[in-house]
Design an enzyme around this catalytic site. Structure first.
Site, mmCIF file in Angstrom:
data_model
loop_
_atom_site.group_PDB
_atom_site.id
_atom_site.type_symbol
_atom_site.label_atom_id
_atom_site.label_comp_id
_atom_site.label_asym_id
_atom_site.label_seq_id
_atom_site.Cartn_x
_atom_site.Cartn_y
_atom_site.Cartn_z
ATOM 1 C CG ASP A 236 0.746 -11.143 -11.854
ATOM 2 O OD1 ASP A 236 0.192 -11.668 -10.876
ATOM 3 O OD2 ASP A 236 0.278 -11.214 -13.011
ATOM 4 N NE ARG B 10 -6.849 -14.107 -14.070
ATOM 5 C CZ ARG B 10 -7.273 -15.202 -13.467
ATOM 6 N NH1 ARG B 10 -7.720 -16.236 -14.174
ATOM 7 N NH2 ARG B 10 -7.240 -15.304 -12.154
ATOM 8 N NE ARG C 43 -6.738 -6.943 -10.638
ATOM 9 C CZ ARG C 43 -5.954 -7.948 -10.253
ATOM 10 N NH1 ARG C 43 -4.644 -7.825 -10.298
ATOM 11 N NH2 ARG C 43 -6.467 -9.073 -9.798
ATOM 12 C CB CYS D 66 -3.626 -14.883 -2.682
ATOM 13 S SG CYS D 66 -5.234 -15.660 -2.875
ATOM 14 C CE LYS E 90 -1.272 -13.247 -14.392
ATOM 15 N NZ LYS E 90 -2.294 -12.774 -13.518
ATOM 16 C CB SER F 160 -5.756 -14.274 -9.037
ATOM 17 O OG SER F 160 -5.148 -14.862 -10.165
ATOM 18 C CG HIS G 230 0.303 -16.337 -11.002
ATOM 19 N ND1 HIS G 230 -0.878 -16.621 -10.354
ATOM 20 C CD2 HIS G 230 0.261 -15.023 -11.280
ATOM 21 C CE1 HIS G 230 -1.605 -15.514 -10.255
ATOM 22 N NE2 HIS G 230 -0.931 -14.529 -10.802
ATOM 23 C CE1 TYR H 219 -10.921 -4.656 -15.268
ATOM 24 C CE2 TYR H 219 -10.275 -6.898 -14.756
ATOM 25 C CZ TYR H 219 -10.441 -5.587 -14.377
ATOM 26 O OH TYR H 219 -10.108 -5.195 -13.106
#
Ligand code: GTP
Ligand code: SPV
Ligand code: MN
Length: 584
Positions: free
Chosen positions: A276, A70, A365, A251, A207, A249, A227, A198
């Protein structure tokens, strides 16, 4: 300014007129459509087949090496009043943003296909779900949206019959980072993104829609778009409790959401509802109920193996898109943390040489349908979602933050969320490993002024009669040599067990100025775990001096959000500061 009264097909026509695609394809989400897309992508090298014997129907996509995460610095909230976006967002006026978009989109799809993706965020028959349409010229994005959302013809029919929807206009452009922008217009339910293919920049349902636009709607309508993972924890008595947890993110949300209990936890089960994003509404019973708007996982690959996350490991053995991983000489995907195999080709497609950085990109990912997860909860499809017993906040803190503590009341809990800080990770471009404040793990995702957002959180106490309890966790505390003090992963269930016991008022706790901690040596299940006594002491210790500095720094940080910081937060902060000062 686009006309919001345009019908779907008028809107598509207007975008096509600007972008000039060679053809337009309306996606229906069918198997046949995927078959054709797949063939075309293979032919163009947009995806590469992986070993069909070991990884059936799995593919590798290598993104442009400058387009791997991002990009927060070019993500904008476009509100008419700059103040409404807040210091937590980049701001552009809607007029300037529309002009910029028209310039960048002009002719950007020449010789290309414009795909129209109708999708639904949330269970299809939930009153809390939202529809959206993404326009895009990338087949890879179509393939990902197909796994990440409920997509198809039936959504189109609902839109054509007049249901509102969020509009997303996206084009790859020339992938030049200097011409990359992610623009959000909350008042228009509109997203415009160009220059990236991406993840969160490109899968607009995720998001952009489900957090930035939805958080704005949520504030107006009295709910929360967060989130957060959503996980069900079943004890040996068969009772299931649902937790929602916000970690920044990369974590640990995916990992906690599909945790496998340690051996000594006989009879415990864990069910994944989401990994998420959580949309939480006040239910008729006065509790908070959460749905997962997504239908798939776009998860961090490095670190995933049969020990750390057996469920994720199993679910990505088939029907998975891998992005930016390495491959072995047998054409199996490979990443750092995998327990077998060796990389032959790195994530950029070059022969792998050790010493030349990681073989898989740290933000590589997997994309996979959620129901491939062995721990997938069938309640993921419940229209009303699941009731939330506890909310967890946590980040990567090498120092200071203990393994777990509980907030003393709602306002204190909101302060704990607001004070969330974590080391930056590879999920966003920029330097990694720097501690930054990331309130509620929403710094990159809250579509409006943080001061208003905290007020919205505080005000929830007026409307939710059974509020969830709020906790802070930290799996990432390190010793002097940089080694993690806590084993993490499945062992995190020990912390969850303590949290659930606290929620049921079954065990006492040690009261400190920062919150309630486990009483040293009791009421915390360490059976079957070999931890050095020093590690335990450190994990549950409070460094008073360090916390005084931390709260001074937080007080300073909050000044940026004045005059919109809720008085309740400042009072909770002042109380802790007083208590810390007097317990010397
Ligand atoms: P986003 O998808 O970016 O929002 O991230 P996420 O919060 O879902 O993070 P994820 O669960 O994918 O974890 C990111 C990294 O942290 C992975 O490399 C994991 O292996 C690692 N990780 C997750 N949980 C733990 C834990 O309990 N302890 C340790 N040491 N590492 C963990
Ligand atoms: C995150 O960065 O928090 C993610 C990955 O979950 S992305 O979809 O790129 O936002
Ligand atoms: Mn995320």
């Amino acid at each position: 300014m686009p006309d919001r009264t345009l019908t779907l097909s008028q809107w598509i026509d207007s975008v096509a007129q600007l972008a000039q695609p060679e053809r337009i394809q309306w996606c229906d989400g069918s198997e046949a459509e995927w078959g054709t897309l797949r063939q075309e992508m293979l032919a163009q090298g947009e995806i590469l087949p992986l070993n069909p014997h070991t990884y059936p129907n799995c593919h590798l996509h290598r993104s442009d090496p400058t387009d791997v995460a991002r990009v927060e610095q070019v993500t904008y909230i476009c509100t008419s009043q700059k103040d409404d976006a807040g210091p937590n967002n980049n701001w552009m006026s809607p007029d300037d943003a529309h002009r910029l978009y028209e310039r960048l989109f002009s002719g950007c799809m020449r010789k290309r296909t414009l795909y129209v993706i109708p999708y639904c965020m949330g269970p299809v028959d939930s009153p809390w779900s939202q529809l959206g349409v993404e326009i895009i010229d990338s087949r890879y994005v179509v393939a990902n949206m197909r796994l990440m959302t409920r997509m198809g013809d039936f959504i189109l029919k609902r839109i054509q019959s007049g249901e509102p929807f969020v509009r997303g206009q996206h084009a790859l452009g020339d992938l030049n980072p200097d011409r990359r922008y992610i623009l959000h217009y909350p008042a228009e339910n509109l997203i415009q993104s160009i220059g990236s293919g991406y993840g969160g920049n490109a899968l607009l349902g995720k998001k952009c829609h489900a957090l930035r636009i939805a958080s704005w709607n949520a504030r107006e309508e009295g709910w929360l778009a967060e989130h957060m993972l959503i996980v069900g924890v079943e004890n040996p008595e068969g009772e299931v409790f649902y937790l929602a947890a916000a970690f920044p993110s990369s974590c640990g949300k995916t990992n906690l959401a599909m945790l496998v209990p340690p051996q000594s936890f006989r009879g415990w089960k864990v069910w994944t509802v989401g990994d998420d994003i959580a949309w939480m509404h006040v239910g008729p019973d006065g509790r908070l109920w959460a749905i997962n708007p997504e239908a798939g996982y776009f998860g961090v690959v490095p670190g995933t193996n049969e020990i750390t996350n057996p469920n994720a490991y199993q679910m990505i053995q088939r029907d998975t898109i891998f992005t930016n991983v390495a491959v072995t000489s047998d054409n199996d995907p490979w990443w750092e943390g995998l327990l077998s195999g060796r990389p032959a080709i790195d994530w950029r497609g070059r022969p792998y040489e050790s010493g030349n950085g990681p073989a898989a990109h740290p933000n590589s990912r997997f994309t996979v349908r959620a129901d491939q997860n062995p721990a997938w909860s069938r309640h993921s499809e419940d229209p009303m979602g699941v009731p939330i017993t506890a909310v967890l906040f946590g980040g990567r803190r090498a120092r200071l933050a203990p393994l777990v503590y509980e907030a003393k009341n709602w306002a204190h809990g909101v302060l704990v969320g607001c004070a969330l800080a974590s080391e930056t990770t590879a999920a966003a471009s920029g330097k990694t490993g720097v501690v930054r404040r990331d309130p509620m793990a929403m710094l990159p995702f809250c579509g409006y002024h943080f001061g208003d957002y905290w007020r919205h959180w505080i005000d929830l106490q007026e409307r939710v009669s059974s509020l969830p309890r709020i906790f802070h966790v930290n799996w990432f505390r390190q010793d002097q040599n940089g080694k993690y003090l806590w084993p993490g992963y499945g062992e995190n269930l020990r912390v969850i067990q303590w949290i659930l016991e606290r929620c049921k008022d079954r065990i006492p706790a040690h009261e400190t100025p920062i919150g309630y901690l486990p009483i040293h040596g009791t009421h915390f299940n360490l059976e079957g775990l070999n931890l050095a006594p020093d590690a335990l002491r450190e994990l549950f210790s409070i460094d008073r001096r360090g916390w005084i500095d931390e709260f001074d720094e937080l007080e300073n940080y909050l000044l940026d959000y004045e005059p919109r910081v809720p008085i309740e937060l400042k009072e909770a902060l002042a109380r802790i500061q007083r208590e810390l000062a007097s317990t010397g």
